[in-house]
Write a protein that holds these residues in place. Structure first.
Motif, PDB file in Angstrom:
ATOM      1  N   ASN A 420       0.812  -1.223   0.000  1.00  0.00           N
ATOM      2  CA  ASN A 420       0.000   0.000   0.000  1.00  0.00           C
ATOM      3  C   ASN A 420       0.842   1.268   0.000  1.00  0.00           C
ATOM      4  OD1 ASN A 420       0.876  -0.275   2.620  1.00  0.00           O
ATOM      5  ND2 ASN A 420      -1.087   0.229   3.564  1.00  0.00           N
ATOM      6  N   ASP A 421       2.130   1.100  -0.227  1.00  0.00           N
ATOM      7  CA  ASP A 421       3.036   2.243  -0.367  1.00  0.00           C
ATOM      8  C   ASP A 421       3.072   2.612  -1.854  1.00  0.00           C
ATOM      9  OD1 ASP A 421       5.205   3.940  -0.783  1.00  0.00           O
ATOM     10  OD2 ASP A 421       6.523   2.895   0.616  1.00  0.00           O
ATOM     11  N   PRO A 422       2.500   3.764  -2.239  1.00  0.00           N
ATOM     12  CA  PRO A 422       2.417   4.095  -3.673  1.00  0.00           C
ATOM     13  C   PRO A 422       3.779   4.282  -4.332  1.00  0.00           C
ATOM     14  CG  PRO A 422       1.734   5.959  -2.337  1.00  0.00           C
ATOM     15  CD  PRO A 422       1.869   4.793  -1.403  1.00  0.00           C
ATOM     16  N   LEU A 423       4.760   4.783  -3.586  1.00  0.00           N
ATOM     17  CA  LEU A 423       6.090   5.001  -4.162  1.00  0.00           C
ATOM     18  C   LEU A 423       6.785   3.671  -4.437  1.00  0.00           C
ATOM     19  CD1 LEU A 423       7.283   8.033  -1.987  1.00  0.00           C
ATOM     20  CD2 LEU A 423       6.161   8.054  -4.231  1.00  0.00           C
ATOM     21  N   ASP A 424       6.668   2.753  -3.454  1.00  0.00           N
ATOM     22  CA  ASP A 424       7.239   1.421  -3.640  1.00  0.00           C
ATOM     23  C   ASP A 424       6.545   0.710  -4.798  1.00  0.00           C
ATOM     24  OD1 ASP A 424       8.530  -0.983  -3.392  1.00  0.00           O
ATOM     25  OD2 ASP A 424       7.859  -1.415  -1.361  1.00  0.00           O
ATOM     26  N   GLN A 425       5.211   0.846  -4.874  1.00  0.00           N
ATOM     27  CA  GLN A 425       4.468   0.192  -5.948  1.00  0.00           C
ATOM     28  C   GLN A 425       4.913   0.707  -7.317  1.00  0.00           C
ATOM     29  OE1 GLN A 425       1.520  -2.407  -5.989  1.00  0.00           O
ATOM     30  NE2 GLN A 425       3.045  -2.352  -7.628  1.00  0.00           N
ATOM     31  N   TYR A 426       5.136   2.013  -7.399  1.00  0.00           N
ATOM     32  CA  TYR A 426       5.571   2.596  -8.669  1.00  0.00           C
ATOM     33  C   TYR A 426       6.931   2.036  -9.067  1.00  0.00           C
ATOM     34  CZ  TYR A 426       6.638   6.094 -12.235  1.00  0.00           C
ATOM     35  OH  TYR A 426       6.953   6.719 -13.423  1.00  0.00           O
ATOM     36  N   GLU A 427       7.844   1.918  -8.122  1.00  0.00           N
ATOM     37  CA  GLU A 427       9.163   1.355  -8.408  1.00  0.00           C
ATOM     38  C   GLU A 427       9.062  -0.115  -8.822  1.00  0.00           C
ATOM     39  OE1 GLU A 427      12.090   2.888  -8.596  1.00  0.00           O
ATOM     40  OE2 GLU A 427      11.015   4.778  -8.247  1.00  0.00           O
ATOM     41  N   ARG A 428       8.138  -0.850  -8.191  1.00  0.00           N
ATOM     42  CA  ARG A 428       7.963  -2.260  -8.555  1.00  0.00           C
ATOM     43  C   ARG A 428       7.472  -2.388  -9.991  1.00  0.00           C
ATOM     44  NH1 ARG A 428       6.400  -5.675  -4.231  1.00  0.00           N
ATOM     45  NH2 ARG A 428       7.062  -4.725  -2.276  1.00  0.00           N
ATOM     46  N   PHE A 429       6.533  -1.530 -10.378  1.00  0.00           N
ATOM     47  CA  PHE A 429       6.048  -1.561 -11.754  1.00  0.00           C
ATOM     48  C   PHE A 429       7.186  -1.265 -12.735  1.00  0.00           C
ATOM     49  CE2 PHE A 429       1.393  -0.648 -10.492  1.00  0.00           C
ATOM     50  CZ  PHE A 429       1.023  -1.959 -10.725  1.00  0.00           C
ATOM     51  N   LEU A 430       8.053  -0.332 -12.370  1.00  0.00           N
ATOM     52  CA  LEU A 430       9.195  -0.028 -13.224  1.00  0.00           C
ATOM     53  C   LEU A 430      10.092  -1.252 -13.387  1.00  0.00           C
ATOM     54  CD1 LEU A 430      10.209   3.573 -12.044  1.00  0.00           C
ATOM     55  CD2 LEU A 430       9.013   2.939 -14.160  1.00  0.00           C
ATOM     56  N   LYS A 431      10.283  -2.002 -12.288  1.00  0.00           N
ATOM     57  CA  LYS A 431      11.097  -3.211 -12.359  1.00  0.00           C
ATOM     58  C   LYS A 431      10.419  -4.289 -13.207  1.00  0.00           C
ATOM     59  CE  LYS A 431      13.766  -2.623  -8.096  1.00  0.00           C
ATOM     60  NZ  LYS A 431      15.025  -2.441  -8.835  1.00  0.00           N
ATOM     61  N   GLN A 432       9.074  -4.308 -13.169  1.00  0.00           N
ATOM     62  CA  GLN A 432       8.343  -5.254 -14.020  1.00  0.00           C
ATOM     63  C   GLN A 432       8.572  -4.937 -15.499  1.00  0.00           C
ATOM     64  OE1 GLN A 432       5.944  -8.079 -13.239  1.00  0.00           O
ATOM     65  NE2 GLN A 432       7.591  -7.952 -11.737  1.00  0.00           N
ATOM     66  N   ILE A 433       8.629  -3.664 -15.806  1.00  0.00           N
ATOM     67  CA  ILE A 433       8.910  -3.252 -17.186  1.00  0.00           C
ATOM     68  C   ILE A 433      10.315  -3.710 -17.588  1.00  0.00           C
ATOM     69  CG2 ILE A 433       9.254  -1.260 -18.703  1.00  0.00           C
ATOM     70  CD1 ILE A 433       7.052   0.159 -17.081  1.00  0.00           C
ATOM     71  N   GLU A 434      11.263  -3.595 -16.666  1.00  0.00           N
ATOM     72  CA  GLU A 434      12.622  -4.071 -16.934  1.00  0.00           C
ATOM     73  C   GLU A 434      12.612  -5.586 -17.161  1.00  0.00           C
ATOM     74  OE1 GLU A 434      15.192  -2.947 -13.763  1.00  0.00           O
ATOM     75  OE2 GLU A 434      14.854  -0.782 -14.004  1.00  0.00           O
ATOM     76  N   ALA A 435      11.837  -6.300 -16.341  1.00  0.00           N
ATOM     77  CA  ALA A 435      11.761  -7.752 -16.484  1.00  0.00           C
ATOM     78  C   ALA A 435      11.162  -8.130 -17.837  1.00  0.00           C
ATOM     79  CB  ALA A 435      10.938  -8.353 -15.352  1.00  0.00           C
TER      80      ALA A 435
END
Length: 502
Positions: A420-435
């Motif tokens: 539920n941390d929006p900043l962490d979630q945004y970074e995770r989505f960025l890592k998904q794009i990298e994956a």
């Protein structure tokens, strides 16, 4: 259509009935009792000295499964969704004209409405003595031959309607499926959860790692994706103020088909504010206890060649511990990317060197652990890189507070403390794009609106999804997911493929 000899003969009989003034497809017919109700209500006939009750006039209906003509009398066996029973009629009981007409034109597969009284035949078989017979539906296509039935497994799935006519156990399995879904629904309602419905077409393919089906919305002029999971919409509802929600509905994944995968499948997903993933595991164990009790199943059930023991608390073991205990892998291999790659390659498995440590550990789990998890087992504390929507552990930032439930070597449920941390979630989505750029075709897409929703604040929440189809497979002892889906996906026949006209 309907051009073989037997079908043409049946069409001719339907025409003859029409000519004689009998509509072979009448409507506004009502039966009084199901066959099961009929047999239960008049069971006293078996103890009656007269062996009949001519004061009764009752109507039942069903499909003719057996038909035997004995001179001036006809015996038949009819079946509805509940049961089957023998019927009897003669020239004396329905009149010579109608008797001759039905004797000539009535066939196995036809559906009839029969009115009369209960009695026992000379052979002691409980039956209905008919005084009025109505043909409700004339069958044009003959049923498969009685003694062999519909045995070809491909035909059974392609023609489920015939499968259900010929194999009564199939109908029973789908009654059981319906009961399981009903029990699940009431379980969550009784726990205070609200049932909701969320969109089937999404602007972004999100909520799980999977390949989506792509469609096009003509009115809006945009692509849409059939949902792979309802997760992100359900969590938006938690942001909006609901604290316990669930949805039972379809999901779609454009992936392979096998004994446990169908491209469209049913799940329940539920989200519970101010609770954690340990609460969800407790809730899941409680749900299984209820299902076993209501379905009258033993605590130890047979599935395939395995015995599954539900009598004990479900095992809870961490992801890495499971790799050691069930996969017989050393810590040195588990924690070292190069050694994992060497192990996979040496055992003949494909290994993508661009994947990170967490994804490679997942490869180990898939190949060396999953099929060994027979008794109910919660695998907990997953690698964070394969858990893009899960809350990060405060004790170890490389671990997600997540679990999956495995039974009989298959994943049944997936749950976690929600990020539920929006900043962490945004970074995770960025890592998904990298994956995704690194070759992971199933990685999640960026969903900025969901991140924005989290920005308004989502309370501490735990969420879980359970695969209904696999659950039904388990509780009915079916080895193939196609046995618990009424109309499973099938490869097209050659006759169904469009010819190349070029």
């Amino acid at each position: 259509m309907f051009d073989n000899v037997l079908e043409q003969q049946r069409i001719a009989k339907a025409t003859e009935l029409k000519t004689a003034g009998f509509n072979p497809y009448p409507h506004f017919l009502q039966k009084e009792l199901s066959i099961k109700e009929f047999k239960n209500k008049f069971a006293y006939i078996t103890q009656n000295d007269e062996k009949r009750d001519e004061n009764v006039f009752v109507s039942i209906a069903g499909r003719i499964k057996l038909l035997r003509i004995a001179g001036k009398s006809i015996f038949a066996n009819i079946e509805d969704e509940s049961e089957n029973v023998q019927i009897y009629f003669s020239k004396d009981s329905i009149g010579e004209e109608q008797f001759n007409l039905f004797k000539k034109n009535l066939e196995v597969g036809d559906i009839i409405l029969a009115k009369g009284y209960p009695f026992l035949t000379k052979m002691g078989e409980f039956s209905l003595h008919i005084s009025k017979l109505i043909l409700a539906t004339k069958s044009i296509v003959p049923l498969p031959e009685k003694f062999h039935g519909l045995t070809d497994i491909e035909q059974r799935y392609r023609k489920r309607y015939v499968d259900m006519i010929m194999n009564t156990d199939v109908r029973k399995d789908f009654f059981t499926r319906s009961k399981i879904v009903s029990l699940i629904r009431h379980f969550f309602e009784n726990k205070g959860f609200l049932e909701v419905e969320t969109p089937m077409m999404h602007p972004i393919a999100g909520g799980a790692n999977a390949k989506p089906f792509v469609t096009f919305h003509n009115a809006l002029g945009v692509e849409r994706f059939l949902r792979i999971a309802p997760e992100l919409h359900l969590k938006r509802l938690i942001v909006g103020g609901f604290e316990a929600v669930f949805e039972i509905n379809r999901c779609f994944r454009n992936e392979g088909m096998d004994l446990t995968h169908n491209p469209e499948f049913t799940t329940i997903e539920f989200y519970w504010a101010y609770h954690n993933y340990k609460d969800l595991m407790d809730l899941t164990e409680e749900l299984f206890a209820l299902l076993l009790k209501e379905l009258k199943l033993e605590s130890k059930i047979k599935f395939d060649d395995k015995t599954i023991d539900f009598s004990k608390p479900f095992e809870r073991i961490s992801y890495k511990e499971a790799l050691e205990k069930y996969g017989n892998l050393s810590k040195e291999i588990i924690e070292n990317k190069e050694q994992i790659l060497n192990k996979l390659k040496s055992d003949g498995f494909e290994a993508n060197e661009r994947l990170d440590l967490g994804h490679l550990q997942a490869e180990l789990f898939d190949h060396y652990v999953e099929d060994k998890l027979i008794n109910p087992t919660f695998i907990i504390d997953f690698p964070i890189s394969i858990s893009p929507l899960s809350r990060r552990s405060e004790k170890d930032e490389n671990i997600a507070e997540r679990f999956e439930l495995f039974i009989a070597g298959k994943e049944i449920a997936n749950g976690f403390n929600e990020l539920n941390d929006p900043l962490d979630q945004y970074e995770r989505f960025l890592k998904q794009i990298e994956a995704k750029n690194a070759g992971d075709e199933e990685a999640c897409e960026m969903d900025e609106d969901f991140v924005n929703a989290l920005g308004y604040g989502m309370p501490p929440t735990a969420g879980e999804g359970i695969g209904i189809d696999r659950l039904v497979m388990l509780l009915t002892g079916k080895k193939s997911i196609r046995d618990v889906i009424l109309f499973p996906a099938m490869r097209p026949l050659k006759s169904e493929l469009k010819e190349d006209k070029e």
